[in-house]
Design an enzyme around this catalytic site. Structure first.
Site, mmCIF file in Angstrom:
data_model
loop_
_atom_site.group_PDB
_atom_site.id
_atom_site.type_symbol
_atom_site.label_atom_id
_atom_site.label_comp_id
_atom_site.label_asym_id
_atom_site.label_seq_id
_atom_site.Cartn_x
_atom_site.Cartn_y
_atom_site.Cartn_z
ATOM 1 N NE ARG A 120 4.359 1.028 7.167
ATOM 2 C CZ ARG A 120 5.326 0.649 5.713
ATOM 3 N NH1 ARG A 120 6.113 0.598 6.546
ATOM 4 N NH2 ARG A 120 5.714 0.860 5.098
ATOM 5 C CG HIS B 143 10.730 5.020 10.099
ATOM 6 N ND1 HIS B 143 9.945 6.159 8.781
ATOM 7 C CD2 HIS B 143 10.803 4.029 9.592
ATOM 8 C CE1 HIS B 143 9.126 5.644 8.374
ATOM 9 N NE2 HIS B 143 9.918 4.116 8.490
ATOM 10 C CG HIS C 170 12.544 4.862 5.113
ATOM 11 N ND1 HIS C 170 13.235 3.895 5.454
ATOM 12 C CD2 HIS C 170 11.283 4.317 5.134
ATOM 13 C CE1 HIS C 170 12.897 2.652 6.292
ATOM 14 N NE2 HIS C 170 11.886 2.647 5.862
ATOM 15 C CG ASP D 62 6.823 4.078 6.293
ATOM 16 O OD1 ASP D 62 8.070 3.306 5.960
ATOM 17 O OD2 ASP D 62 6.283 4.028 6.947
#
Length: 378
Positions: free
Chosen positions: A324, A309, A159, A161
């Protein structure tokens, strides 16, 4: 997986959960998100457009090692917390070009990380994120293949983000505070490389499509599996299946398994079969992938427009914990006059130049693009 509604409904014949669609879970049906959906934003020009294409400031003291031909660069002998504005902009350009840049043994704090990413734009808030500034990243030690029996979202798959947003993220940075000795790795794949690896005929076909990105599957799964409430209602967004990267000007595939459920212009069976092929295509593209082993103090900064990722699940029991930060990007667009990474490399090679940097559609346009970028007010 104990929170799954399916675990409460066991078949008397097999002894295993009766598979229920998550909407039968009353917690999902009754959930009322607190926040409104995102509206379209017009973000400031990407900071990479301010950067010296040769990245002299960033690379003057850092040691650069490209981990694969296609994707991933490790920078050593540098602390992100000490970078100047010029070096930070050059880092953004390097990330746009290489997809993901890694660091070890960083002293970056959460406050410094947030401040750093505010330099790149407006901080994005994940639907499950409580605060506006950052999201906590945990372990990935469930068996995602089993979870897919009971939840609709393939959370262990590739995916970018929150690609379902009107303004999907440009950059993300994950700083690991604790990591297991073995396990908990993350893998990235180059969307530049995935586009180039398609046959020319399929490239042209996919360029004419819009991918249907949705948060609906994640929305249901978050409530059922994680036991927390998504802050925003589910959304569906149609983005070009191939985009033109706003910094590099390169074509990149914009389809992943986790958030794309079909193609707007295709019939159901056509769409399903193309998605099945792209799933194979991503997983088989080992020449365009890089895998990163986390350690305490490790950092990865990646470009969601140029990569996909996934976290690698495992049976590790040690703590995996990170922070994150993510910023909004521009709404994705496709320019039919843009070129692929391989096409650019061939063109630049024929002219005796280097293929990395903010090259556009030709040498004259390249010079004009750099002149325009230099005139953007800081």
């Amino acid at each position: 997986m104990a929170t799954l509604e399916s675990r409460k409904h066991i078949s008397p014949d097999s002894g295993y959960p009766i598979i229920l669609h998550p909407h039968f879970n009353p917690k999902i049906a009754s959930h009322l998100p607190l926040d409104l959906p995102h509206v379209e934003r017009n973000p400031s020009p990407d900071r990479a457009l301010y950067a010296d294409p040769e990245k002299k400031a960033l690379l003057s003291g850092a040691t650069r090692v490209d981990l694969t031909e296609s994707i991933g660069t490790l920078l050593s002998n540098v602390q992100i917390s000490s970078l100047s504005t010029a070096q930070i902009d050059e880092l953004a350009l390097l990330v746009s070009e290489r997809g993901v840049v890694f660091f070890r043994d960083q002293d970056l704090t959460t406050e410094q990380q947030v401040k750093l990413f505010e330099h790149f734009g407006e901080l994005d808030k994940h639907p499950a994120q409580k605060g506006q500034r950052h999201v906590n990243i945990g372990a990935s030690n469930d068996d995602f293949r089993e979870i897919l029996n009971y939840t609709p979202w393939p959370q262990g798959d590739w995916h970018a983000d929150t690609s379902f947003e009107i303004n999907p993220p440009s950059y993300s940075l994950l700083r690991m505070e604790e990591a297991p000795d073995v396990g908990g790795d993350t893998q990235w794949v180059s969307q530049y490389g995935l586009y180039d690896a398609l046959s020319p005929h399929l490239r042209r076909f996919v360029e004419g499509l819009h991918a249907v990105h949705t948060s609906r599957l994640q929305y249901d799964t978050i409530l059922d599996l994680w036991g927390v409430g998504p802050n925003r209602p589910p959304v569906d967004t149609h983005h070009p299946a191939v985009i033109t990267h706003p910094v590099t000007g390169l074509k990149a595939l914009n389809v992943t398994n986790s958030f794309v459920t079909g193609f707007a212009e295709l019939k159901k069976k056509e769409s399903d079969n193309l998605l099945q092929f792209i799933e194979y295509h991503i997983n088989s593209a080992v020449d365009h992938q890089v895998r990163w082993k986390w350690e305490k103090g490790s950092v990865a900064m990646w470009d969601n427009r140029a990569t996909a990722h996934r976290a690698i699940s495992g049976k590790y029991t040690q703590t995996r914990r990170g922070i994150r930060t993510t910023v909004f990007g521009a709404k994705p667009v496709f320019d039919s006059k843009s070129e692929s990474r391989d096409e650019r490399a061939e063109r630049v090679k024929a002219k005796g130049g280097i293929a990395e940097g903010r090259l556009v559609h030709g040498e004259e346009e390249e010079a004009k693009g750099r002149e325009d970028a230099a005139s953007i007010p800081a």
